[in-house]
Design an enzyme around this catalytic site. Structure first.
Site, PDB file in Angstrom:
ATOM      1  CB  CYS A 216      -0.886   0.136   1.234  1.00  0.00           C
ATOM      2  SG  CYS A 216      -1.994   1.425   1.218  1.00  0.00           S
ATOM      3  CG  HIS A 217       2.968   3.013  -3.335  1.00  0.00           C
ATOM      4  ND1 HIS A 217       2.483   1.641  -3.877  1.00  0.00           N
ATOM      5  CD2 HIS A 217       3.041   3.456  -4.155  1.00  0.00           C
ATOM      6  CE1 HIS A 217       2.560   1.746  -5.318  1.00  0.00           C
ATOM      7  NE2 HIS A 217       2.824   2.897  -5.269  1.00  0.00           N
ATOM      8  NE  ARG A 218      -1.303   3.016  -7.480  1.00  0.00           N
ATOM      9  CZ  ARG A 218      -0.667   3.755  -8.598  1.00  0.00           C
ATOM     10  NH1 ARG A 218      -0.857   4.258  -8.825  1.00  0.00           N
ATOM     11  NH2 ARG A 218      -0.010   2.917  -9.354  1.00  0.00           N
TER      12      ARG A 218
END
Length: 386
Positions: A216-218
């Site tokens: 998860c990075h957006r």
């Protein structure tokens, strides 16, 4: 040093982890051709967008990417600030090196900055991963890829849908080359090395096909407290019956702390530092399910025949949702938990969506063919060992 009539100089701009993967395959093809005759040289420009050892250096070391010829050290700040600083720095390098062509990858600020700098100097641009569309203009990545496609004269499209998107936008056919996906090239080349060199599963005490790998990075997820909370809750519920491994991107760790979600995540998930490419390949290949908001990881799940749920409301890789191997679950905790559990261990079959694993070879042949180098150079490019 600029190229000559008998030498092709290609500048490549990279800045983020997925771009390092793609550039590794392309650089290897350039090096092999250069050894056997045609005068071709690559100038590698690293913007610094992913700048620490865990996000950058380890990828260069593990994947055998040449050391960057120019490291610009540009990171942080707003999108506009970062893009502007990169544009100025890339322009300076291009003025110094006078390449015959610039190659850009994907949809990052590095991609957009490279394209803008080159076209303003009259340097033609080739865009790898052209034609992808999520049709969500609120995403910075969507804006970057749309503008990059319009500025590029060669558009290397990985899929039939990408070709369709470009034609629908009025881009003429002779600018579009359907190549397949360069990340499939990388998977084919590096999976064997990962199996023999990575011990990440034993280090983490994981059984093959017995865990969920999550990423998860957006910004759409990390900058929105409600979305991030839904993801942490949904993954936590999945973790009640099987380990959920989450390599924590620096942006994500900062967001978890900022939104008071770090303790909850630590109590239910196995949080680890970002891993190198070979460890990531091994984690992907060994998972029973992948839950991600990354475009690249969606594809890699498919390459490794692992079911995937995507924690976004749309995806640019519509082929995967179209054949049902990937499912959009947004940031809805219930969907993440229930659909993740339902799809865990689901068998996945390949359907030839992303080419034959020789995309980089085809790209290089195209660049040589359009450069004016002699027919012997083009013939040599056609026989490059995969």
């Amino acid at each position: 040093m600029p190229g000559t009539d008998s030498e092709l100089v290609i500048a490549t701009v990279v800045g983020a982890r997925p771009q390092f993967v793609k550039a590794a395959v392309f650089s290897r093809a350039v090096q092999r051709i250069a050894k056997t005759g045609p005068a071709i040289r690559e100038v590698l420009i690293h913007t610094g967008q992913h700048y620490d050892a865990s996000m950058s250096d380890v990828f260069f070391q593990e994947m055998g990417i040449p050391e960057p010829d120019h490291h610009l050290g540009v990171s942080g700040g707003t999108h506009g600030e970062m893009t502007g600083r990169m544009l100025e720095a890339i322009e300076s390098v291009l003025l110094e090196t006078s390449p015959d062509r610039l190659v850009i990858y994907g949809d990052t600020n590095s991609t957009l900055s490279g394209a803008l700098a080159a076209v303003k100097l009259g340097i033609p641009v080739a865009h790898v991963e052209a034609g992808l569309r999520s049709f969500n203009r609120a995403m910075p990545e969507e804006l970057n890829r749309v503008v990059a496609d319009q500025l590029s004269d060669i558009l290397f499209a990985p899929t039939d849908m990408a070709v369709h998107n470009l034609r629908r936008e009025g881009i003429v056919s002779d600018r579009i080359v359907r190549t397949g996906d360069v990340m499939y090239d990388a998977m084919r080349y590096y999976t064997g090395r990962a199996e023999s060199e990575s011990d990440v599963l034993s280090r983490l005490g994981l059984e093959p096909a017995g865990y969920v790998l999550a990423t998860c990075h957006r910004a759409e997820n990390t900058d929105d407290p409600a979305r991030l909370a839904g993801i942490v809750e949904g993954l936590g519920r999945l973790a009640a019956s099987r380990p959920v491994i989450l390599p924590v991107h620096p942006r994500t760790r900062g967001a978890l702390e900022r939104h008071n979600l770090l303790a909850q995540a630590e109590s239910s998930l196995t949080l680890i530092d970002p891993v190198g490419y070979l460890d990531m390949v091994q984690l992907e290949a060994g998972a029973g399910l992948i839950a991600t908001d990354s475009g690249g990881v969606q594809k890699e799940a498919y390459f490794h025949r692992v079911a995937c749920i995507t924690m976004r409301d749309e995806t640019e890789w519509v082929e995967l949702t179209g054949i049902g191997v990937n499912e959009l679950v947004g940031a809805d905790a219930d969907k993440i938990a229930t659909r993740g559990a339902a799809r865990f261990g689901e068998p996945i079959e390949h359907q030839g969506l992303y080419g034959d694993g020789r995309a980089a070879q085809q790209m290089l042949r195209e660049l040589i063919g359009r450069s004016g180098l002699d027919a012997g150079a083009l013939a040599e490019a056609a026989t490059v060992e995969h």
